[in-house]
Design an enzyme around this catalytic site. Structure first.
Site, mmCIF file in Angstrom:
data_model
loop_
_atom_site.group_PDB
_atom_site.id
_atom_site.type_symbol
_atom_site.label_atom_id
_atom_site.label_comp_id
_atom_site.label_asym_id
_atom_site.label_seq_id
_atom_site.Cartn_x
_atom_site.Cartn_y
_atom_site.Cartn_z
ATOM 1 N N ARG A 1 89.183 2.664 40.802
ATOM 2 C CA ARG A 1 88.968 2.153 39.439
ATOM 3 C C ARG A 1 89.828 2.954 38.469
ATOM 4 O O ARG A 1 89.838 4.182 38.513
ATOM 5 C CB ARG A 1 87.502 2.276 39.036
ATOM 6 C CG ARG A 1 86.553 1.477 39.906
ATOM 7 C CD ARG A 1 85.107 1.673 39.419
ATOM 8 N NE ARG A 1 84.189 0.937 40.259
ATOM 9 C CZ ARG A 1 83.906 -0.349 40.088
ATOM 10 N NH1 ARG A 1 84.474 -1.018 39.111
ATOM 11 N NH2 ARG A 1 83.062 -0.963 40.892
ATOM 12 N N CYS B 1 43.608 -4.506 27.930
ATOM 13 C CA CYS B 1 43.408 -5.957 27.922
ATOM 14 C C CYS B 1 41.939 -6.315 27.610
ATOM 15 O O CYS B 1 41.471 -6.068 26.515
ATOM 16 C CB CYS B 1 43.880 -6.552 29.245
ATOM 17 S SG CYS B 1 44.018 -8.353 29.226
ATOM 18 N N HIS C 1 49.618 -4.726 28.933
ATOM 19 C CA HIS C 1 49.458 -4.128 30.265
ATOM 20 C C HIS C 1 50.463 -2.999 30.496
ATOM 21 O O HIS C 1 51.575 -3.259 30.971
ATOM 22 C CB HIS C 1 49.624 -5.195 31.349
ATOM 23 C CG HIS C 1 48.474 -6.129 31.450
ATOM 24 N ND1 HIS C 1 47.448 -5.954 32.347
ATOM 25 C CD2 HIS C 1 48.166 -7.256 30.751
ATOM 26 C CE1 HIS C 1 46.565 -6.931 32.210
ATOM 27 N NE2 HIS C 1 46.974 -7.732 31.233
ATOM 28 N N ARG D 1 85.796 8.410 34.150
ATOM 29 C CA ARG D 1 84.978 8.245 35.351
ATOM 30 C C ARG D 1 84.318 9.548 35.790
ATOM 31 O O ARG D 1 83.174 9.563 36.247
ATOM 32 C CB ARG D 1 85.829 7.682 36.490
ATOM 33 C CG ARG D 1 86.497 6.347 36.176
ATOM 34 C CD ARG D 1 85.472 5.245 35.982
ATOM 35 N NE ARG D 1 86.110 3.968 35.694
ATOM 36 C CZ ARG D 1 85.456 2.841 35.528
ATOM 37 N NH1 ARG D 1 84.148 2.817 35.599
ATOM 38 N NH2 ARG D 1 86.090 1.716 35.263
ATOM 39 N N GLY E 1 38.731 -14.207 30.726
ATOM 40 C CA GLY E 1 37.662 -14.839 29.960
ATOM 41 C C GLY E 1 37.322 -14.227 28.615
ATOM 42 O O GLY E 1 37.995 -13.338 28.105
ATOM 43 N N ARG F 1 83.118 5.429 46.829
ATOM 44 C CA ARG F 1 82.607 4.703 47.984
ATOM 45 C C ARG F 1 82.533 3.208 47.672
ATOM 46 O O ARG F 1 82.098 2.810 46.597
ATOM 47 C CB ARG F 1 81.211 5.238 48.319
ATOM 48 C CG ARG F 1 80.461 4.472 49.392
ATOM 49 C CD ARG F 1 79.014 4.943 49.427
ATOM 50 N NE ARG F 1 78.197 4.167 50.357
ATOM 51 C CZ ARG F 1 76.874 4.199 50.379
ATOM 52 N NH1 ARG F 1 76.228 4.963 49.526
ATOM 53 N NH2 ARG F 1 76.197 3.468 51.251
ATOM 54 N N ASN G 1 48.783 -10.865 29.055
ATOM 55 C CA ASN G 1 48.095 -12.035 29.590
ATOM 56 C C ASN G 1 46.694 -12.084 28.995
ATOM 57 O O ASN G 1 45.752 -11.537 29.563
ATOM 58 C CB ASN G 1 48.041 -11.965 31.123
ATOM 59 C CG ASN G 1 47.210 -13.079 31.720
ATOM 60 O OD1 ASN G 1 46.940 -14.085 31.074
ATOM 61 N ND2 ASN G 1 46.781 -12.904 32.954
ATOM 62 N N GLY H 1 40.892 -8.091 32.595
ATOM 63 C CA GLY H 1 40.043 -9.106 33.210
ATOM 64 C C GLY H 1 40.153 -10.431 32.506
ATOM 65 O O GLY H 1 40.812 -10.552 31.470
ATOM 66 N N GLY I 1 89.418 -4.359 34.072
ATOM 67 C CA GLY I 1 89.496 -3.953 35.471
ATOM 68 C C GLY I 1 90.917 -3.840 35.981
ATOM 69 O O GLY I 1 91.153 -3.770 37.201
ATOM 70 N N GLU J 1 50.450 -0.896 32.801
ATOM 71 C CA GLU J 1 50.692 -0.728 34.246
ATOM 72 C C GLU J 1 51.712 -1.729 34.764
ATOM 73 O O GLU J 1 52.138 -1.653 35.927
ATOM 74 C CB GLU J 1 49.372 -0.878 35.017
ATOM 75 C CG GLU J 1 48.928 -2.300 35.301
ATOM 76 C CD GLU J 1 48.357 -3.037 34.101
ATOM 77 O OE1 GLU J 1 48.066 -4.237 34.225
ATOM 78 O OE2 GLU J 1 48.192 -2.406 33.034
#
Length: 700
Positions: free
Chosen positions: A570, A254, A338, A530, A227, A607, A296, A225, A577, A340
């Site tokens: 490849r 937080c 945080h 590979r 403040g 693919r 934050n 939150g 490459g 989350e």
């Protein structure tokens, strides 16, 4: 870089003018505001609240054009609809420096009266804005901390969020586990983190008497939150009573972290400019592990005021401020950052699992007792003790040079350098090798370099202790090892050529008495082969394009017929490459294979991902963090130590992605990335190869 929709709707930013320092904002647009979260039913799917909470937005460069499959409007249009002022073309880094020097300050965004007209505001005498900008529409100064911001952003009445019955976490009596969440500015992703784990979440207002729910709740959660935490005395007093009840585990984030600390008897303080961002390092005090976190906040818990039963759990690796606490005798803990995310890394989301595991433990034992159990703490303690023992042995030795790595004394190291001018080596790896040599010398290690290229920094006098101007070939490397008898060797700082040398000599290193530092040769072989790489990715459920390895043209044709055209071919162990390309039919496939087999014993037929994204310019926060989390999982599974790179293809019309490859070495872009960010990747990678913990490595 990413996450502006989430940041703008974060209630913790209530009433603040947000300055984003990344130079380009708005490039992936804004997703639907009406699409609902499939898990939470009546909450928006892509935001952290139902409105923008910032008072204004300042960016360096705003993108009017956007590109993302979920985008429905531009950032500018969204801000207009919400009535939030914003400006671009501002030197945001200069603003950041000013805040860093002067501290957080009040601000206001003014627009020319020729654009927005006049208003009824009458500036008080001596108003600086009126004097400096007489042709701009003036507004009153507003101090967000002078109001009860929590009351503004908290929900107005309790609301219950239920998980899907198929995934619901049940108590012994058949009731779904319930957590009461005190909304003091709660982000929606915190609700998602509980509900998707099968928990029933009762979200209540900031001043709600949640103690009357004590008999029906299994845990208490204190949200983030905005403040000053000391202003919500009603909440603090109720949490204090909850602590005394000892009836359920408690977890805070937080502002909730600060409330838990205040209720425990500690104090908080206002920081000069706070911690806000998505890449802030925090050290776990139990395991010494460093996590990258999203933060934050402008206030912090004062660690020196914690009571005896409350210990520090996390500490900010940048400024040393408190980032988490836990009770030594009871299942209570909280963090300042945080876990989350949204936006930011998901590295610490495991804290929700730890909290829920604590609830389950208390339910199973019938007792709310004992501290929260954090995984890895005991193993970390054993590692610390072993390291301390090695350091003690080193300190007692008359010759204190070198480091102990995997129980072996490393005094002399051979570095395979950038090599001559050809694909896969040469100048683009000069910076990396130079940084590695500097890192080794800083640790008092005698350094030997093999590099025939005199037009490089790393061969300059004063860097390596000894330099052999010889080709980077198996024969030359073998001869130098026999002559110099180094304790360790680095194969990851000289490009593909040096890496291939490591593979060629892998069976000889032990007999030669040399230890491979950093990423093991076994890991290198998995990333270079590979077929082995595709198999390793399948072990952790990660997605590679459908593919097959082939050692002949006939096998390649058979694989192509099974996968279907178009394809990409490849070459394994290839430089830059070499021998790779696209094939839309059998004729093109055969031509590519002939070229590839001239340079490599194996090709991978896979693919084609042509048309998918291979850059991160239009990734949303969810896209970016999905790929970042995948990268962390992949690298840990492979056992890479130091620097590497991972390449993806991302479907531009969905979140489907494929891993293209992993290079378990310094890449040619390492120098560019290091100089652009001021973070010397190769220097850090060399230190990690000596088993120096990341959070102990200082960027000079």
């Amino acid at each position: 870089m990413v996450g502006y929709p989430e940041s703008l709707t974060d209630p913790s930013y209530r009433g603040q003018i947000l300055v984003l320092t990344y130079p380009l904002i708005g490039n992936y647009g804004v997703p639907s505001q009406t699409e609902l979260d499939p898990l939470l039913k009546d909450l928006p799917a892509y935001f952290e609240s139902n409105q923008i909470h910032v008072a204004g937005l300042i960016v360096g460069q705003a993108s009017a054009e956007f590109s993302h499959h979920l985008a429905e409007s531009s950032l500018g249009d969204w801000l207009k609809r919400e009535g939030v002022p914003a400006i671009y073309g501002v030197d945001t880094r200069a603003i950041t420096k000013r805040i860093r020097e002067e501290g957080v300050m009040l601000g206001k965004i003014l627009f020319p009266t020729s654009v927005v007209g006049t208003n009824d505001f009458i500036a008080p005498a001596g108003d600086e804005a009126a004097q400096l900008l007489p042709t701009y529409q003036n507004v009153a100064w507003v101090d967000p901390n002078a109001t009860n911001l929590v009351a503004d952003v908290s929900c107005k009445e309790p609301k219950l969020y239920k998980p899907d019955e198929a995934t619901a976490l049940k108590r012994a009596d058949g009731r779904t586990v319930r957590v009461v969440a005190v909304d003091i500015g709660m982000k929606y992703n915190q609700i998602r983190c509980f509900v998707k784990r099968g928990v029933e979440l009762l979200v209540v207002p900031w001043d709600y008497d949640f103690l009357k729910e004590a008999d029906s709740m299994d845990g208490l959660f204190l949200s983030n939150g905005p403040g000053d935490p000391t202003t919500i005395t009603v909440t603090i007093e109720r949490v204090k009573q909850a602590l005394a009840l000892q009836k359920f585990p408690i977890f805070g984030i937080c502002l909730g972290h600060q409330v838990f600390a205040l209720a425990s008897g500690a104090q908080t303080e206002k920081l000069k400019y706070g911690n806000r961002g998505q890449n802030i390092p925090c050290t776990d005090m139990l395991t010494s592990r460093c996590y990258i976190t999203s933060q934050n906040h402008g206030y912090a818990v004062k660690a020196d005021t914690l009571p005896a039963t409350i210990k520090e759990l996390f500490v900010n690796a940048n400024d040393g401020t408190n980032e988490g606490i836990y009770h030594t005798d009871l299942p209570y803990f909280s963090v300042q950052f945080h876990p989350e995310s949204n936006p930011g890394p998901r590295d610490t989301e495991i804290l929700f699992d730890i909290f829920i595991s604590t609830i389950k433990r208390c339910l199973e034992t019938g007792k709310v007792a004992g501290p929260v159990e954090f995984p890895g703490a005991e193993a970390a303690q054993a590692r610390r003790q072993q390291r301390e023992q090695w350091e003690k042995e080193l300190a007692n030795d008359a010759d204190k040079s070198g480091r102990i790595v995997k129980g072996r004394r490393i005094r002399k190291v051979l570095v395979l350098g950038s090599g001559g001018l050809s694909i896969g080596q040469a100048g683009e790896f000069d910076y990396s090798g130079s940084q590695a040599i500097k890192a080794l010398k800083e640790e008092g290690i005698y350094t030997i370099l093999i590099n025939p290229n005199i037009a490089t920094i790393q061969t300059s006098k004063g860097l390596a202790d000894k330099c052999y101007f010889l080709p980077v070939t198996p024969d030359c490397v073998r001869k130098v090892i026999k002559h110099e008898r180094p304790d360790g060797i680095y194969c990851t700082f000289g490009g593909q050529t040096a890496l291939s040398i490591g593979v060629s000599l892998r069976d000889e290193f032990e007999d030669l008495g040399v230890q491979v530092l950093g990423t093991s040769i076994e890991t290198v072989m998995v990333t270079e082969d590979r077929e082995l790489f595709a198999s390793a990715m399948a072990e952790i459920g990660e997605k590679c394009a459908k593919s097959a390895a082939a050692i002949s043209i006939e096998e390649a044709i058979a694989a192509a017929n099974d996968i279907g055209y178009p394809l990409i071919v490849r070459a394994a162990y290839a430089l830059g490459g070499l021998g790779s390309g696209f094939a839309s039919n059998e004729e093109e496939l055969v031509a590519l294979c002939r070229k590839a087999f001239a340079a490599s014993p194996q090709v991978l037929v896979e693919r084609s991902m042509k048309g998918w994204k291979e850059v991160d310019q239009t990734l949303s926060d969810e896209d970016y963090q999905m790929l970042r989390t995948t990268a962390v999982n992949v690298i840990r599974h492979l056992g890479v130590v130091g620097e590497c790179n991972i390449q993806y293809a991302l479907n531009p019309h969905s979140r489907e992605y494929c891993i293209i490859e992993v290079n378990a070495r310094l890449s040619r872009s390492s120098a560019l990335a290091s100089k652009a960010t001021g973070y010397p990747l190769a220097f850090v990678a060399a230190k990690l190869g000596l088993e120096i913990p990341l959070n102990e490595i200082r960027n000079s």
